[in-house]
Design a protein around this motif. Structure first.
Motif, PDB file in Angstrom:
ATOM      1  N   TYR A 177      52.187  49.308 -18.066  1.00 58.08           N
ATOM      2  CA  TYR A 177      52.411  50.524 -18.716  1.00 58.08           C
ATOM      3  C   TYR A 177      52.286  51.610 -18.003  1.00 58.08           C
ATOM      4  O   TYR A 177      53.247  52.606 -17.638  1.00 58.08           O
ATOM      5  CB  TYR A 177      52.245  50.594 -20.104  1.00 58.08           C
ATOM      6  N   GLN A 186      65.198  54.800 -13.513  1.00 58.56           N
ATOM      7  CA  GLN A 186      64.619  53.683 -12.459  1.00 58.56           C
ATOM      8  C   GLN A 186      64.697  52.465 -13.256  1.00 58.56           C
ATOM      9  O   GLN A 186      64.487  52.234 -14.587  1.00 58.56           O
ATOM     10  CB  GLN A 186      63.254  54.118 -12.061  1.00 58.56           C
ATOM     11  N   LYS A 209      60.332  41.890 -23.244  1.00 63.35           N
ATOM     12  CA  LYS A 209      61.541  42.162 -22.599  1.00 63.35           C
ATOM     13  C   LYS A 209      61.685  43.788 -22.214  1.00 63.35           C
ATOM     14  O   LYS A 209      62.810  44.662 -22.666  1.00 63.35           O
ATOM     15  CB  LYS A 209      62.960  41.817 -23.218  1.00 63.35           C
ATOM     16  N   SER A 210      60.470  44.332 -21.592  1.00 64.08           N
ATOM     17  CA  SER A 210      60.398  45.598 -21.343  1.00 64.08           C
ATOM     18  C   SER A 210      61.315  46.310 -20.033  1.00 64.08           C
ATOM     19  O   SER A 210      61.732  45.249 -19.315  1.00 64.08           O
ATOM     20  CB  SER A 210      59.204  46.065 -20.987  1.00 64.08           C
ATOM     21  N   GLY A 211      61.868  47.261 -20.498  1.00 59.39           N
ATOM     22  CA  GLY A 211      62.660  47.937 -19.484  1.00 59.39           C
ATOM     23  C   GLY A 211      61.671  48.713 -18.463  1.00 59.39           C
ATOM     24  O   GLY A 211      62.322  49.410 -17.384  1.00 59.39           O
ATOM     25  N   LEU A 212      60.488  48.741 -18.502  1.00 60.49           N
ATOM     26  CA  LEU A 212      59.440  49.285 -17.533  1.00 60.49           C
ATOM     27  C   LEU A 212      59.248  48.335 -16.580  1.00 60.49           C
ATOM     28  O   LEU A 212      58.926  48.798 -15.328  1.00 60.49           O
ATOM     29  CB  LEU A 212      58.207  49.888 -18.348  1.00 60.49           C
ATOM     30  N   TYR A 213      58.956  47.056 -16.659  1.00 67.07           N
ATOM     31  CA  TYR A 213      58.315  46.080 -15.841  1.00 67.07           C
ATOM     32  C   TYR A 213      59.017  44.687 -16.082  1.00 67.07           C
ATOM     33  O   TYR A 213      59.349  44.486 -17.230  1.00 67.07           O
ATOM     34  CB  TYR A 213      56.929  46.075 -15.672  1.00 67.07           C
TER      35      TYR A 213
ATOM     36  N   GLN B 208      57.419  50.512 -25.182  1.00 68.86           N
ATOM     37  CA  GLN B 208      57.767  49.611 -24.061  1.00 68.86           C
ATOM     38  C   GLN B 208      59.242  49.485 -23.607  1.00 68.86           C
ATOM     39  O   GLN B 208      59.313  48.564 -22.723  1.00 68.86           O
ATOM     40  CB  GLN B 208      57.207  48.325 -24.946  1.00 68.86           C
ATOM     41  N   LYS B 209      60.033  50.244 -24.224  1.00 69.31           N
ATOM     42  CA  LYS B 209      61.434  50.237 -23.697  1.00 69.31           C
ATOM     43  C   LYS B 209      61.898  48.712 -24.133  1.00 69.31           C
ATOM     44  O   LYS B 209      62.465  48.073 -23.040  1.00 69.31           O
ATOM     45  CB  LYS B 209      61.833  50.660 -22.391  1.00 69.31           C
ATOM     46  N   SER B 210      61.596  48.122 -25.160  1.00 69.10           N
ATOM     47  CA  SER B 210      61.662  46.702 -25.234  1.00 69.10           C
ATOM     48  C   SER B 210      63.305  46.568 -25.465  1.00 69.10           C
ATOM     49  O   SER B 210      64.102  47.382 -25.887  1.00 69.10           O
ATOM     50  CB  SER B 210      61.117  46.388 -26.709  1.00 69.10           C
TER      51      SER B 210
END
Lengths: 451, 451
Positions: A177, A186, A209-213, B208-210
């Motif tokens: 995170y 990004q 299902k994170s949009g960060l990594y 978490q931008k899940s």
């Protein structure tokens, strides 16, 4: 039945009685079962109950004799291993997880010194004292972490912010995170680790299902220049195979690094130098064996990263159990305070050493199995050369055995398949830190497997 | 300095001394400061230290007198409130968080009965015993949870699976994970709650931008038929405003529900019936005040949902601190075991009742502030009519004060703005469960604010 914590003085009196009983039992054990192994271990100046008990049954035949000859010791050893049912040959030995139950014996011997009492009115508030980035961290835990690292020499603590987590798992997620891009446009950053990698990394990275990594697999085949920003997980010694590791991605300009140093302790590997990374993770589970306490810590150079990790834990669990933090502080203190005779790492090193020796003897000359081969190294903590003796055995089944885990399963040994670690099912990972009884049973079964 | 847990017998002896000293001090306090309020409370048959101490300084003038007249009591009260510095008028009273420090006095009086001792060798393994979905849950915690719910009558436990979490925050995230669509093609499910909603819900859902779930805001404006599948968070009594709630979304066919019942306990609201939902959350923080122990539990009807929640916690933190689980079991047991005289909910109800009375007196006739108005209800636990007296005050600044939080900040009261709860900044949320000293200081300051 498993023994649970009962408070009050009667409990303490009970503890005292058990402790005395155990001491008597250990002395008996030493008198009865001192084996030739110990005479050979010239580096042990003090032949105490601490250095002997782990190898009281150094071979299966000794063990059988012991079981027949002295009922008091059988009682002692079953008390030691709560999950153990009858030593039935049909019982499945579960070495899939790295449950560090090996350490219970040591802590039983340390007795009250590692006990903790928490009155009902203490540790109630969300907040901890002191001016630090990690607002929920108990100062005494932070102090004991620094003290132990300085004593062991396995990590630079100066210029580092400590972030406490609910095990290093939570810190791993907190680090992902914290290192992910902050701008919304990004794409998720790629998370990598060299093969074979810890089996939980992919699912831990992707389950939200994170949009960060997002999980990107093998770090060896990644090129930072060509493939873009990434986070590389460097686990050293590595889980599952025990080898020392460094970052492997080509062109590291856009890389962030998480060093998972859960096993960088003297019982598992030579401590060659104090680790000195931007972000490294440690955990109580694998250092002292207190897995259920769920305490890990991160050493973090950049205060902004430490702050974001703290924010993650705030949003995830609003801090970390203070009871466990206080217990962890007490346990680490007991490790640092231990006298030479009861020295924790010396004891643990000896147990691991004994186990690896027994293991190598068990498969010697057996063409079915291949074990990893480690080079010795100078350990600054023990001030002598030591051998790596990992918490897991990374075993390869040779010849026509394609699915090593299924093969071992037929012999009632539960292991974790190499496929879970991103490689061939010819490999399995097997815990080396389970109870003495389970380990001995495993060695017995392994020895009996022939083509 | 904050007192930390120190183990061993010397600590226990120390606890005993402190406990005796405190008892003496409480008796003194009763003799000196029994106020007219208590003679009026006809429903209290036992005039014990438990029913009196909370209102020993029922007005600021009594308190000032007390502070001057008896140094022993001043010592006692400062010992009671660790974070308290000097009662300086310039000191900022932080009532932004709901840190439940009010309860420390009660637990101090219960003394050793709520203490826990954990020997160094206990609770080391990741695993807990028993055949249950939540594999890391300690059986004695599950038993005490069921026992307390049955005693209080606030939740149906039959036909429910219990899942333990690191606070109810983790369980909230686990529930989102468990209720989200499992097929990869589906868009994230919408998460809703009626206004004003708990300030952390949006950030906890979205940080978490899940790709599994996303925050959708106000539940009132949502139509399940038209707008698609959703998860509605029903917090009852509601945080921040204290009102009893039910689901509000129109057309509930595609809806899942998480009932956050953190405040559904007799000290805060009449217990009108045992809650009986598919998935409800409870937490130690708000029931007994042990926030730092980070223990929450979910009562879950569908075993598949309980299983997915357990999986979430496994991937998130590999279980929940056993130390804290054992402590929570001990605390809940102490609540269930308490005699009529030391009854936890009776004590807590009285403190809350006293505080709300003082609060209403402080703003009476002051056109600047409006408090919520609650209807009384029959409480099956106390077997009489009781009034809601929430853990938070939901205060409205009237007239030209547009930013109530900033206005109170000028008077050195730190509150949380209504904007954080999705509504107007004319509202603020203020903790009613902080230390006695902080609460009294707050009342004094609030009383002195006039146009």
């Amino acid at each position: 039945m498993k023994k649970k914590a009962n408070p009050g003085r009667s409990m303490l009196r009970h503890v005292l009685v058990v402790s005395i009983a155990l001491n008597v039992s250990f002395i008996l054990r030493i008198m009865l079962y001192e084996t030739h192994q110990h005479q050979q271990q010239t580096h042990h100046h003090h032949q105490s109950s601490f250095s002997l008990s782990s190898s009281s049954s150094s071979s299966s035949s000794t063990r059988t004799t012991r079981r027949r000859s002295s009922s008091s010791i059988v009682v002692n050893s079953t008390r030691d291993e709560d999950h153990l049912h009858s030593p039935d040959k049909d019982r499945l030995i579960n070495l899939d997880h790295g449950d560090p139950r090996m350490y219970e014996r040591y802590w039983r011997k340390r007795g009250e010194k590692a006990s903790i009492t928490i009155p009902g009115w203490q540790s109630m508030s969300y907040f901890s004292e002191g001016e630090k980035i990690c607002w929920f961290m108990e100062s005494e835990l932070a102090e004991e972490v620094v003290r132990l690292h300085n004593l062991v020499g396995n990590a630079v603590t100066q210029g580092r912010h400590i972030v406490v987590g609910t095990g290093s798992s939570q810190l791993f997620l907190a680090a992902l995170y914290a290192l992910s891009p902050t701008t919304h446009q990004q794409p998720p950053i790629t998370v990598l680790s060299a093969l074979p990698y810890y089996s939980s990394y992919p699912s831990m990275t992707d389950y939200q299902k994170s949009g960060l990594y997002k999980w990107g697999g093998d770090a060896e085949s990644y090129d930072g220049e060509k493939d873009g920003p990434y986070i590389e997980l460097v686990t050293s010694p590595n889980n599952p195979d025990g080898y020392t590791r460094e970052s492997v991605v080509k062109n590291k300009t856009h890389g962030f690094f998480i060093h998972d140093l859960a096993y960088y302790w003297p019982q598992y590997t030579p401590i060659s130098y104090p680790s000195d990374h931007d972000l490294s993770l440690f955990t109580l589970s694998k250092s002292t064996g207190h897995a259920a306490t769920r305490i890990g810590w991160a050493l973090v150079k950049d205060p902004a990263v430490a702050k974001k990790m703290t924010k993650f834990i705030e949003l995830n669990t609003i801090g970390v159990s203070k009871d466990s933090q206080l217990r962890a502080a007490k346990i680490l203190k007991a490790v640092s305070d231990s006298s030479e005779e009861e020295e924790f790492f010396k004891y643990s090193y000896e147990v691991m050493s004994q186990r690896w020796k027994q293991l190598r003897e068990a498969v010697q000359g057996n063409a079915l199995f291949t074990l990893p081969n480690f080079s010795p190294g100078f350990c600054t903590f023990f001030n002598r050369q030591t051998h790596p003796q990992p918490a897991f055995l990374w075993l390869k089944c040779e010849g026509e055995i394609e699915d090593c885990a299924s093969f071992l399963r037929q012999h009632k040994i539960l292991s974790r398949s190499g496929e879970r670690f991103g490689v061939s099912p010819k490999y399995v990972r097997i815990s080396m830190v389970d109870t003495h009884e389970n380990f001995m049973e495993f060695i017995e079964r392994l020895s009996s497997i022939h083509l």
